[in-house]
Design a protein around this motif. Structure first.
Motif, mmCIF file in Angstrom:
data_model
loop_
_atom_site.group_PDB
_atom_site.id
_atom_site.type_symbol
_atom_site.label_atom_id
_atom_site.label_comp_id
_atom_site.label_asym_id
_atom_site.label_seq_id
_atom_site.Cartn_x
_atom_site.Cartn_y
_atom_site.Cartn_z
ATOM 1 N N LYS A 1 43.851 28.553 40.712
ATOM 2 C CA LYS A 1 44.963 27.956 39.969
ATOM 3 C C LYS A 1 45.803 29.033 39.294
ATOM 4 O O LYS A 1 47.040 28.975 39.287
ATOM 5 C CB LYS A 1 44.416 26.979 38.927
ATOM 6 N N GLU A 2 45.126 30.046 38.736
ATOM 7 C CA GLU A 2 45.839 31.115 38.030
ATOM 8 C C GLU A 2 46.388 32.164 38.984
ATOM 9 O O GLU A 2 47.401 32.796 38.701
ATOM 10 C CB GLU A 2 44.884 31.771 37.035
ATOM 11 N N ASN A 3 45.708 32.366 40.128
ATOM 12 C CA ASN A 3 46.137 33.388 41.081
ATOM 13 C C ASN A 3 46.133 32.820 42.499
ATOM 14 O O ASN A 3 45.275 33.175 43.321
ATOM 15 C CB ASN A 3 45.207 34.609 41.014
ATOM 16 N N PRO A 4 47.058 31.924 42.805
ATOM 17 C CA PRO A 4 47.073 31.328 44.155
ATOM 18 C C PRO A 4 47.390 32.368 45.214
ATOM 19 O O PRO A 4 48.056 33.365 44.946
ATOM 20 C CB PRO A 4 48.172 30.268 44.053
ATOM 21 N N GLY A 5 46.900 32.115 46.400
ATOM 22 C CA GLY A 5 47.115 33.050 47.498
ATOM 23 C C GLY A 5 45.785 33.548 48.021
ATOM 24 O O GLY A 5 44.795 33.580 47.290
ATOM 25 N N PRO A 6 45.748 33.936 49.292
ATOM 26 C CA PRO A 6 44.487 34.363 49.896
ATOM 27 C C PRO A 6 43.958 35.654 49.284
ATOM 28 O O PRO A 6 44.725 36.536 48.896
ATOM 29 C CB PRO A 6 44.859 34.558 51.368
ATOM 30 N N ILE A 7 42.632 35.751 49.205
ATOM 31 C CA ILE A 7 42.019 36.976 48.714
ATOM 32 C C ILE A 7 41.774 37.900 49.898
ATOM 33 O O ILE A 7 41.756 37.483 51.054
ATOM 34 C CB ILE A 7 40.684 36.689 47.997
#
Length: 543
Positions: free
Chosen positions: A505-511
């Motif tokens: 939620k705070e850092n959307p996007g693929p890791i």
């Protein structure tokens, strides 16, 4: 009579003259090729209409479009290169690990030292204790308790093979008793079953399903003369049915589930035709842990005189005891009229060694079509009940030991624990506002998704925390199959899940290194043939 004959003869003469006069304006070669060309076009149209009927207009047009695009110079090679990138991503790290794998026998054997090497290799396995969805169903440590018991039982009979009934009579007895005890759990002694339920042990749920499908095919051929068989499954039914369809040349019709994620009985009824041999119900389905309406499917199968297989590979050793504990479990076994076969895995919630399942039939007339008998082999007369000829007697003995050691009270207590943990997980997920549960789980599989987050990114974060969950599609979601391993770690699971959701939620996007982009893209990719190619290429480079 003579006048009629004369008139008919005169008509045929006039017709021949008219036909010859009309055809005389065409080249002889054109007259020869015209019917051949017409036949070719007719067959082409028939094939096209068959594909449209099977796959739908949209999928057919898309497949034709993609095939045309690939004819453009350079396009096919580009697609192949991109597919290889995806495969390499899926295999991330596995190729480097294989570099040190042996490719030939050692010159000098290791003797008992091989055990130490095996322990060293085993130390590189992932930490599975309490961290895996399904996978390991027995609770506790592998070096004690129930693990030790079934390991000792299996090793005691590791040299045996039930193919040799005259030699290993003990294993033959164990198999017969495992089948009978499993059948008893699933209604074999109830009047409604007919009192003839029978079956065999197999290597797992897939083989049980394969045998049930093969048996249904041959039984319906003998009963109705069906030579071009079809079967109907819900899209939530196990992929083993796809495998059976390919192996046994059966046309597979797949129908969507209803709004409750159960098999849609009305949709299945619409697909039934004179070639239908089998419909399928799951109790529960693997994706969402939801039980299909088995009674309704039974009535449908009975009214059309076709087979109904119930997949109890997950539920066989839970649902009978959940019902005793007071859970609202609708009928699912041989007490349901119309059910002709059932598969139930002993190596899941039966807590037996891996490689043990049971396939059951309502009566011997049906089961006889499972067997293969060979009369013209120079090696002698041969008959085999299952796909494998030789089978490991050790795991059969281990299954018998598991069932006998636990008894009804043991399974009842285990069911109580895992059902309570399942309810705790459902409650915990409902308290996370970004998540929702798929349908209303009936058993110990809990699937969940999100309308506001990429659920596969959540799965990647959970993987980073050591959890091994299962990614699903339609809709995109993940699930956990609760086992005894999860009883002591349920709070830790929910805490990690809350943290994973918050992280995404705070850092959307693929890791980095995550598989979320691949899973997401595969779900949206309209060309399912390309997805199939990816899976085949991945498997080819993995095994």
């Amino acid at each position: 009579m003579d006048s009629y004959s004369s008139w008919l003869n005169s008509f045929l003469v006039r017709f021949r003259l008219s036909a010859n006069l009309f055809l005389s304006q065409f080249e002889p070669l054109a007259l020869l090729l015209a019917p051949l060309l017409t036949l070719f076009i007719a067959r082409l149209l028939h094939s096209l209409l068959s594909v449209i009927h099977e796959k739908g207009l949209k999928a057919t047009v898309l497949a034709l479009f993609m095939s045309s695009i690939k004819l453009v110079p350079g396009v096919q090679s580009y697609i192949d290169a991109e597919k290889q990138k995806v495969v390499d991503k899926l295999q991330s790290g596995s190729k480097s690990k294989r570099e040190h794998w042996r490719t030939e026998l050692p010159t000098t054997g290791l003797g008992v030292g091989v055990i130490e090497e095996m322990k060293d290799v085993k130390s590189n396995d992932a930490d599975w204790k309490g961290k895996c969805s399904g996978t390991v169903y027995i609770g506790g440590s592998e070096s004690e308790g129930h693990f030790s018991l079934i390991n000792e039982a299996s090793s005691m009979f590791a040299h045996t093979n039930p193919l040799h009934l005259d030699v290993f009579q003990s294993v033959a007895r164990f198999e017969a008793e495992v089948v009978a005890m499993t059948a008893d759990l699933l209604g074999s002694k109830e009047k409604a079953s007919g009192g003839q339920v029978c079956g065999n042990m197999t290597s797992g749920g897939t083989e049980s399903i394969l045998l049930a499908v093969k048996t249904s095919r041959d039984y319906m051929k003998a009963k109705k003369g069906i030579t071009r068989p079809e079967m109907i499954i819900a899209e939530s039914a196990h992929s083993a049915y796809d495998k059976a369809a390919q192996y046994f040349n059966i046309k597979l019709r797949r129908v969507p589930v209803n709004k409750e994620f159960k098999a849609d009985v009305k949709a299945i009824r619409k697909q039934i035709n004179r070639k239908t041999i089998l419909i399928v119900g799951s109790a529960p389905g693997y994706p969402h842990g939801i039980i299909d309406p088995i009674e309704e499917l039974g009535k449908l199968a009975d009214s059309y005189g076709i087979c109904l297989h119930v997949d109890l590979c997950l539920g066989g050793f839970v649902l009978p005891f959940a019902r005793k504990l007071g859970y609202p479990i609708l009928p699912f076994d041989f007490t349901v009229r119309g059910v002709t076969s059932i598969s139930a895995d002993v190596h899941k919630y039966g807590l037996a060694p891996k490689g043990t399942s049971v396939v059951l039939y309502r009566n011997h007339d049906i089961r006889k079509h499972q067997f293969v008998a060979v009369t013209e082999w120079s090696g002698g007369l041969y008959v085999s009940p299952t796909i494998a000829g030789s089978r490991p007697g050790g795991v059969i003995a281990g299954a018998w030991a598991a069932m006998m050691s636990l008894g009804q009270q043991g399974y009842l207590e285990n069911t109580r624990k895992i059902m309570e943990v399942s309810k705790m997980i459902q409650k915990g997920i409902k308290e996370i506002p970004e998540l929702f549960i798929i349908g209303n789980p009936d058993m110990t599989i809990v699937a969940f998704g999100s309308a506001v987050l990429d659920i596969f990114e959540v799965n990647d974060i959970m993987s980073g925390k050591g959890w091994h969950l299962n990614a699903l599609q339609r809709p995109n979601s993940i699930h956990i199959c609760v086992t005894l391993q999860h009883v002591p770690v349920v709070d830790a699971f929910l805490q990690d899940l809350r943290e994973a959701v918050q992280t995404v939620k705070e850092n959307p996007g693929p890791i980095s290194g995550g598989l979320a982009p691949i899973y997401g893209a595969a779900g949206k990719m309209p060309d399912r043939g390309m997805v199939q190619d990816l899976l085949v290429n991945y498997m080819d480079g993995t095994c």
